[in-house]
Write a protein that holds these residues in place. Structure first.
Motif, PDB file in Angstrom:
ATOM      1  N   GLY A 156       0.815  -1.206   0.000  1.00 32.60           N
ATOM      2  CA  GLY A 156       0.000   0.000   0.000  1.00 32.60           C
ATOM      3  C   GLY A 156       0.849   1.256   0.000  1.00 32.60           C
ATOM      4  O   GLY A 156       0.539   2.227  -0.708  1.00 32.60           O
ATOM      5  N   TYR A 157       1.921   1.256   0.779  1.00 32.88           N
ATOM      6  CA  TYR A 157       2.805   2.423   0.838  1.00 32.88           C
ATOM      7  C   TYR A 157       3.471   2.683  -0.514  1.00 32.88           C
ATOM      8  O   TYR A 157       3.506   3.821  -0.992  1.00 32.88           O
ATOM      9  N   GLU A 160       0.854   3.973  -3.051  1.00 35.92           N
ATOM     10  CA  GLU A 160       0.376   5.329  -2.807  1.00 35.92           C
ATOM     11  C   GLU A 160       1.460   6.376  -3.049  1.00 35.92           C
ATOM     12  O   GLU A 160       1.183   7.468  -3.571  1.00 35.92           O
ATOM     13  N   SER A 291     -10.900  -1.200   7.040  1.00 36.71           N
ATOM     14  CA  SER A 291     -11.197  -0.195   6.023  1.00 36.71           C
ATOM     15  C   SER A 291     -12.690   0.105   5.941  1.00 36.71           C
ATOM     16  O   SER A 291     -13.100   1.273   5.921  1.00 36.71           O
ATOM     17  N   TYR A 296     -10.293   3.069   8.227  1.00 36.55           N
ATOM     18  CA  TYR A 296      -8.847   3.282   8.304  1.00 36.55           C
ATOM     19  C   TYR A 296      -8.227   3.279   6.908  1.00 36.55           C
ATOM     20  O   TYR A 296      -8.520   2.399   6.098  1.00 36.55           O
ATOM     21  N   PRO A 297      -7.324   4.205   6.607  1.00 37.18           N
ATOM     22  CA  PRO A 297      -6.563   4.127   5.353  1.00 37.18           C
ATOM     23  C   PRO A 297      -5.527   3.006   5.431  1.00 37.18           C
ATOM     24  O   PRO A 297      -5.282   2.440   6.507  1.00 37.18           O
ATOM     25  N   THR A 298      -4.901   2.694   4.306  1.00 41.31           N
ATOM     26  CA  THR A 298      -3.976   1.558   4.238  1.00 41.31           C
ATOM     27  C   THR A 298      -2.835   1.682   5.234  1.00 41.31           C
ATOM     28  O   THR A 298      -2.484   0.706   5.922  1.00 41.31           O
ATOM     29  N   THR A 300      -2.668   3.380   8.077  1.00 34.58           N
ATOM     30  CA  THR A 300      -3.156   3.196   9.448  1.00 34.58           C
ATOM     31  C   THR A 300      -3.444   1.735   9.732  1.00 34.58           C
ATOM     32  O   THR A 300      -3.139   1.220  10.818  1.00 34.58           O
ATOM     33  N   THR A 301      -4.028   1.051   8.760  1.00 33.47           N
ATOM     34  CA  THR A 301      -4.285  -0.386   8.922  1.00 33.47           C
ATOM     35  C   THR A 301      -2.982  -1.136   9.185  1.00 33.47           C
ATOM     36  O   THR A 301      -2.918  -2.014  10.057  1.00 33.47           O
TER      37      THR A 301
END
Length: 509
Positions: A156-157, A160, A291, A296-298, A300-301
């Protein structure tokens, strides 16, 4: 032939584990990048999942072959080729220009990556004396279990902040370091000439491949309402049946059935199947739950789930040392009880709570799974003859992966089924006759502002969230009972002798 030094053993372990983590990460890192891939590759929402399916099926089919390949052509040579091929196909995936090219490269990536995990376990068992097998399996297990946990967050990081293609490009620097380390330090192992049992492999490949296809495609085509699933189930059952009867009767079988006579190994396969169910099933459930229900965004998850990996690392390190003083079977039972306790805690989730219970239950679950994995991986091979080790480690990885696939499919089906039922039950309480809703009237000031349709839509959305939460809780309960049901299997394990024995002799270049 000669023994390797402690320094060489450390360098081998670091190099092998770097390759293992790289491969394990790719089982989950691409999941969160699928929406971005779909847009760039021009794929439909019902076909983009082949990016995942193609890799899983290819790896599952080739994994059992790693034992024969390594003994015939050399473990060092096969491992190096696997790393190099995995890195090259990862780069090709990152450069893919269409869905067809991506699926083709993912198949090749699965083929090359299939041998990395089982051979890494074989190397660590081979280069360490028996009394250090617990510590070696702690290191190996850390890579196997933490990889899937950090995969979605890292994916995810990268997606994004950079681009989905970097989900695959990241394997290049890791792979180069792993390859150079393995090329420099891996020992040459004795080879064993074995005739290739084509019939046995073909039938096992048919059984495993069709089973993985069925599990991965089931939810998409409505399971046994689809002719495709019936065909895949029939072919899978046929393949497994012929495989079992074939290896029992043939002189040089693809997998020697004598390894299943070892009680620890046979029981260990059942245990690792259960661990596979729990490990990736909960990983498959939590991100969409966090989510959808909590928003929660990725990133934060990933932070909320990180303590689970921390717990796993802690008990893996401790378990490797505790095995020298405590019966490993007691550690396995304790770990299962921790895991069951964490799943029980997860049944208290509510849509309105903060992240405290999610973090604490995840941490405890990590403690439990880590405490199970290390002694289990050690005890399963403690009494098994070294001649079966190559095939046994490939089978160990295969059964864990099948358990994960079955677990994910099971909790997904259960979740979908229960959401419909729970929503209907909750909706049945909403009607104009319900005294709790008597204030809803077309003359009310709120309705004058928002309209009656909007009010009922809001109530329906709230019911959907509640139905989804109840359904997740039902999944956690089912996994808790599966975990508790596995505890009596510890009675079948025999306590290994960890006080002596040594690794097979190896030759250092």
């Amino acid at each position: 032939m000669g023994e390797i030094t402690d320094r060489q053993r450390t360098l081998i372990t670091l190099s092998v584990m770097l390759a293992t983590i790289m491969q394990v990460l790719d089982t989950t890192i691409a999941n969160v990048a699928l929406p971005s891939m779909r847009a760039d590759l021009g794929a439909a929402s019902d076909t983009i999942n082949w990016v995942l399916t193609s890799y899983i099926v290819a790896a599952a089919i080739v994994t059992p072959l790693s034992g024969w390949l390594s003994e015939t052509f050399g473990r060092r040579e096969v491992f190096l080729i696997s790393i190099a091929g995995f890195v090259m196909t990862s780069m090709a995936c990152g450069l893919a220009w269409s869905l067809e090219s991506m699926v083709m490269f993912r198949v090749l990536q699965g083929v090359f990556g299939a041998a990395i995990v089982p051979l890494s376990q074989t190397f660590l068992l081979d280069i360490n004396p028996r009394e250090k097998h617990g510590s070696a399996m702690a290191m190996w297990g850390a890579g196997i279990m933490v990889g899937p946990i950090i995969g979605p967050t890292l994916g995810g990081y990268l997606t994004e902040t950079l681009n989905w293609r970097y989900v695959f490009f990241i394997n290049l620097p890791i792979g180069i370091i792993a390859f150079l380390g393995c090329y420099s330090f891996l020992p040459n192992m004795l080879r064993r000439v074995r005739q290739f049992d084509f019939v046995g492999f073909a039938m096992l490949a048919l059984g495993v491949g069709c089973l993985q296809l069925m599990l991965d495609r089931g939810a998409e085509v409505d399971w046994f309402a689809s002719t495709e699933i019936w065909i895949e189930a029939g072919l899978s059952a046929t393949g497994f049946w012929i495989f079992v009867t074939w290896i029992i009767g043939t002189k040089e079988p693809f997998l020697d059935p004598r390894m299943f006579i070892d009680r620890n190994f046979a029981t260990g396969l059942v245990f690792i199947f259960v661990v596979g169910i729990i490990l990736l099933s909960s990983l498959a459930l939590l991100p969409p739950m966090l989510s959808t229900i909590y928003g929660y965004p990725t990133i934060t998850t990933g932070m909320v789930m990180a303590p689970r990996g921390v717990g796993t690392m802690i008990t893996m390190i401790l378990a490797g040392k505790l095995m020298q003083f405590i019966d490993p079977r007691k550690l396995v039972v304790t770990g299962l009880m921790f895991t069951a306790a964490s799943l029980w805690m997860m049944t208290w989730f509510t849509p309105q709570m903060d992240a405290t219970l999610i973090v604490s239950s995840g941490f405890i679950q990590g403690l439990g799974l880590g405490m199970v994995f290390v002694p289990l991986s050690t005890v399963a091979f403690a009494t098994l003859s070294p001649e079966f080790r190559g095939d046994a480690t490939s089978l160990f990885s295969l059964v864990r992966n099948i358990g994960s696939s079955i677990g994910i499919s099971f909790v997904t089906v259960l979740l979908t089924h229960n959401v419909r039922i729970n929503h209907l039950e909750l909706a049945s309480t909403l009607s104009a006759d319900n005294p709790n809703l008597s204030t809803i009237s077309t003359q009310g000031s709120a309705l004058a502002k928002y309209g009656e349709t909007a009010i009922w839509q809001t109530l329906d959305n709230l019911m959907t969230i509640q139905a989804l939460m109840i359904s997740y809780i039902d999944d956690f309960k089912a996994m808790m009972w599966i975990t508790l049901g596995a505890i009596p299997l510890a009675l079948l394990l025999r306590k290994p002798d960890v006080g002596g024995g040594s690794a097979p002799a190896v030759h250092m270049d």
